[in-house]
Write an enzyme that holds these catalytic residues in place. Structure first.
Site, PDB file in Angstrom:
ATOM      1  N   GLY A   1       0.889  -5.309   1.251  1.00 43.21           N
ATOM      2  CA  GLY A   1      -0.277  -5.235   0.361  1.00 43.21           C
ATOM      3  C   GLY A   1      -0.051  -5.981  -0.948  1.00 43.21           C
TER       4      GLY A   1
ATOM      5  N   ASN B   1       5.038  -7.782   6.214  1.00 44.26           N
ATOM      6  CA  ASN B   1       6.073  -7.188   7.064  1.00 44.26           C
ATOM      7  C   ASN B   1       5.559  -6.023   7.907  1.00 44.26           C
ATOM      8  OD1 ASN B   1       5.641  -5.573   4.815  1.00 44.26           O
ATOM      9  ND2 ASN B   1       7.717  -4.762   4.806  1.00 44.26           N
ATOM     10  N   GLU B   2       4.237  -5.940   8.091  1.00 47.75           N
ATOM     11  CA  GLU B   2       3.647  -4.772   8.760  1.00 47.75           C
ATOM     12  C   GLU B   2       4.289  -4.435  10.094  1.00 47.75           C
ATOM     13  OE1 GLU B   2       1.990  -6.837   6.928  1.00 47.75           O
ATOM     14  OE2 GLU B   2       0.516  -5.746   5.757  1.00 47.75           O
TER      15      GLU B   2
ATOM     16  N   LEU C   1       0.836  -1.195   0.000  1.00 46.62           N
ATOM     17  CA  LEU C   1       0.000   0.000   0.000  1.00 46.62           C
ATOM     18  C   LEU C   1       0.874   1.249   0.000  1.00 46.62           C
ATOM     19  CD1 LEU C   1      -2.821  -1.016   2.482  1.00 46.62           C
ATOM     20  CD2 LEU C   1      -2.634  -1.415   0.028  1.00 46.62           C
TER      21      LEU C   1
HETATM   22  C1  LIG Z   1      -3.445  -1.070  10.418  1.00 47.64           C
HETATM   23  C2  LIG Z   1      -2.813  -0.717   9.197  1.00 47.64           C
HETATM   24  C3  LIG Z   1      -2.598  -1.810   8.200  1.00 47.64           C
HETATM   25  C4  LIG Z   1      -2.073  -1.191   6.969  1.00 47.64           C
HETATM   26  C5  LIG Z   1      -1.523  -2.179   6.040  1.00 47.64           C
HETATM   27  C6  LIG Z   1      -0.540  -1.859   5.222  1.00 47.64           C
HETATM   28  C7  LIG Z   1      -0.002  -2.806   4.269  1.00 47.64           C
HETATM   29  C8  LIG Z   1       1.122  -2.247   3.431  1.00 47.64           C
HETATM   30  O1  LIG Z   1       1.181  -2.593   2.290  1.00 47.64           O
HETATM   31  S1  LIG Z   1       2.229  -1.191   4.157  1.00 47.64           S
HETATM   32  C9  LIG Z   1       3.494  -0.975   2.933  1.00 47.64           C
HETATM   33  C10 LIG Z   1       4.565  -2.021   3.105  1.00 47.64           C
HETATM   34  N1  LIG Z   1       5.549  -1.890   2.079  1.00 47.64           N
HETATM   35  C11 LIG Z   1       6.855  -1.940   2.324  1.00 47.64           C
HETATM   36  O2  LIG Z   1       7.295  -2.076   3.447  1.00 47.64           O
HETATM   37  C12 LIG Z   1       7.731  -1.803   1.125  1.00 47.64           C
HETATM   38  C13 LIG Z   1       8.707  -0.720   1.307  1.00 47.64           C
HETATM   39  N2  LIG Z   1       9.499  -0.573   0.096  1.00 47.64           N
HETATM   40  C14 LIG Z   1      10.594  -1.324  -0.155  1.00 47.64           C
HETATM   41  O3  LIG Z   1      10.972  -2.216   0.567  1.00 47.64           O
HETATM   42  C15 LIG Z   1      11.339  -0.993  -1.416  1.00 47.64           C
HETATM   43  O4  LIG Z   1      10.924   0.272  -1.848  1.00 47.64           O
HETATM   44  C16 LIG Z   1      11.104  -2.009  -2.542  1.00 47.64           C
HETATM   45  C17 LIG Z   1      11.841  -3.321  -2.206  1.00 47.64           C
HETATM   46  C18 LIG Z   1       9.631  -2.298  -2.785  1.00 47.64           C
HETATM   47  C19 LIG Z   1      11.683  -1.446  -3.870  1.00 47.64           C
HETATM   48  O5  LIG Z   1      13.027  -1.117  -3.668  1.00 47.64           O
HETATM   49  P1  LIG Z   1      13.758  -0.182  -4.735  1.00 47.64           P
HETATM   50  O6  LIG Z   1      15.175  -0.101  -4.284  1.00 47.64           O
HETATM   51  O7  LIG Z   1      13.471  -0.650  -6.103  1.00 47.64           O
HETATM   52  O8  LIG Z   1      13.020   1.217  -4.622  1.00 47.64           O
HETATM   53  P2  LIG Z   1      13.215   2.301  -3.489  1.00 47.64           P
HETATM   54  O9  LIG Z   1      14.348   3.174  -3.877  1.00 47.64           O
HETATM   55  O10 LIG Z   1      13.291   1.654  -2.140  1.00 47.64           O
HETATM   56  O11 LIG Z   1      11.850   3.113  -3.523  1.00 47.64           O
HETATM   57  C20 LIG Z   1      11.577   4.085  -4.539  1.00 47.64           C
HETATM   58  C21 LIG Z   1      10.697   5.170  -3.980  1.00 47.64           C
HETATM   59  O12 LIG Z   1       9.455   4.599  -3.535  1.00 47.64           O
HETATM   60  C22 LIG Z   1       9.234   4.922  -2.153  1.00 47.64           C
HETATM   61  N3  LIG Z   1       8.416   3.827  -1.585  1.00 47.64           N
HETATM   62  C23 LIG Z   1       8.753   2.521  -1.535  1.00 47.64           C
HETATM   63  N4  LIG Z   1       7.747   1.808  -1.042  1.00 47.64           N
HETATM   64  C24 LIG Z   1       6.744   2.665  -0.779  1.00 47.64           C
HETATM   65  C25 LIG Z   1       5.411   2.520  -0.267  1.00 47.64           C
HETATM   66  N5  LIG Z   1       4.917   1.324   0.081  1.00 47.64           N
HETATM   67  N6  LIG Z   1       4.654   3.617  -0.160  1.00 47.64           N
HETATM   68  C26 LIG Z   1       5.122   4.821  -0.509  1.00 47.64           C
HETATM   69  N7  LIG Z   1       6.373   5.046  -0.991  1.00 47.64           N
HETATM   70  C27 LIG Z   1       7.156   3.966  -1.125  1.00 47.64           C
HETATM   71  C28 LIG Z   1      10.591   5.088  -1.603  1.00 47.64           C
HETATM   72  O13 LIG Z   1      10.546   5.831  -0.420  1.00 47.64           O
HETATM   73  C29 LIG Z   1      11.253   5.861  -2.759  1.00 47.64           C
HETATM   74  O14 LIG Z   1      10.705   7.168  -2.750  1.00 47.64           O
HETATM   75  P3  LIG Z   1      11.479   8.453  -3.293  1.00 47.64           P
HETATM   76  O15 LIG Z   1      11.747   8.181  -4.733  1.00 47.64           O
HETATM   77  O16 LIG Z   1      10.540   9.591  -3.072  1.00 47.64           O
HETATM   78  O17 LIG Z   1      12.731   8.557  -2.487  1.00 47.64           O
END
Ligand SMILES: CCCC/C=C/CC(=O)SCCNC(=O)CCNC(=O)[C@H](O)C(C)(C)COP(=O)(O)OP(=O)(O)OC[C@H]1O[C@@H](n2cnc3c(N)ncnc32)[C@H](O)[C@@H]1OP(=O)(O)O
Length: 266
Positions: free
Chosen positions: A117, A141-142, A72
């Site tokens: 997500g 991984n929440e 998400l």
């Molecule tokens: C009670 C509440 C329950 C709510 C439930 C939530 C469920 C969820 O889905 S929470 C989201 C969990 N997601 C993560 O933990 C993923 C985090 N991201 C990563 O591990 C990495 O970004 C990646 C492995 C997916 C990709 O790595 P890569 O090296 O290709 O790219 P990055 O340089 O890390 O990221 C680029 C860019 O995107 C931003 N970003 C990454 N993930 C998210 C996200 N989920 N939401 C918003 N933004 C995200 C990251 O900060 C970078 O941003 P900038 O370009 O602005 O620096």
């Protein structure tokens, strides 16, 4: 994720939900849930994390290499107001329910990282094929973000990998590398990266070979109780989400996590 009907009809395109442009950044396949597209039937929703098609109508990898879905969009859960959170969460529920309850055959061709997500949408499919790359982790991984997976994420996990493995993985916020994901049953096949799409298509053919009405009724029989659990308490789940996400401590955790992600870049 392919919808079989669309694929069969040679039109996996249909309506494409938008990807939010991220200027100057590596495009990451967030589950950028567009509340305006949520009411669409899944059958005509071509999701932003799905592969596209080339001129012959064959699937091509998504335009965001190495990421199936980053889960998400955390920016939707930070620094907004309660009404926004409620609308966002309703759309997330809707996306999951439509995917999970779809009568279509859905095969997830997971050609990149698949946390949270992303994992939950992959789990809503009938079958998962993961590329064999040690960087392509999958799981819920929440807890590492300082948040808790909602009960219906947990239910989908337990249905797939069992109670003990879920209990351990959920508490640890564990992201499984491909070999472990296969071992625990989180994915059905792990194949070399260049064979993910062809393997997913073979799987699709296998599932489509079964008489459709019998397969659909069986799918519904297997999934109804889990979906009904959310359907019975959708509003309460939204209220829980809003009050949880509005807490100062939770907002702080999410901001710290996002900041770490941004710093890690490059
Ligand atoms: C009670 C509440 C329950 C709510 C439930 C939530 C469920 C969820 O889905 S929470 C989201 C969990 N997601 C993560 O933990 C993923 C985090 N991201 C990563 O591990 C990495 O970004 C990646 C492995 C997916 C990709 O790595 P890569 O090296 O290709 O790219 P990055 O340089 O890390 O990221 C680029 C860019 O995107 C931003 N970003 C990454 N993930 C998210 C996200 N989920 N939401 C918003 N933004 C995200 C990251 O900060 C970078 O941003 P900038 O370009 O602005 O620096």
């Amino acid at each position: 994720v392919w919808a079989a009907k669309a694929w069969r009809e040679g039109d996996p395109g249909g309506t494409r939900a938008g990807r939010r442009p991220r200027a100057g950044s590596v495009p990451t396949g967030f589950l950028d849930v567009d509340v305006t597209s949520a009411p669409l039937a899944l059958e005509c929703l071509y999701t932003p994390w799905a592969p596209g098609t080339d001129s012959d109508g064959a699937p091509t990898p998504q335009d965001c290499p190495r990421v199936f879905s980053a889960g998400l969009d955390l920016t939707e859960m930070c620094g907004r107001n309660p009404a926004h959170y409620a609308e966002y969460w309703k759309a997330v529920q809707e996306l999951w329910l439509r995917t999970y309850l779809s009568s279509l055959v859905l095969v997830a061709a997971i050609n990149g990282a698949c946390p949270a997500g992303g994992c939950i949408i992959a789990l809503a499919c009938d079958c998962r094929v993961l590329a064999d790359n040690p960087k392509y982790h999958i799981g819920l991984n929440e807890t590492l973000l300082g948040i808790t997976a909602p009960f219906w994420f947990k239910d989908a996990y337990v249905n797939t990998i069992g109670h003990r493995a879920s209990e351990q993985a959920l508490q640890l916020g564990y992201l499984f590398p491909p070999s472990e994901a296969l071992q625990v049953g989180l994915v059905d096949q792990v194949v070399p990266e260049d064979q993910v799409l062809s393997t997913a298509l073979s799987e699709m053919a296998r599932w489509l070979a079964v008489p459709d009405h019998a397969r659909q009724l069986t799918k519904n029989m297997m999934r109804k109780a889990t979906a009904d659990r959310l359907l019975r308490q959708r509003d309460a789940d939204i209220q829980n989400f809003v009050s949880f996400i509005c807490r100062d401590s939770i907002q702080k955790s999410l901001q710290v996590y996002l900041e770490k992600l941004r710093q890690r870049k490059g």
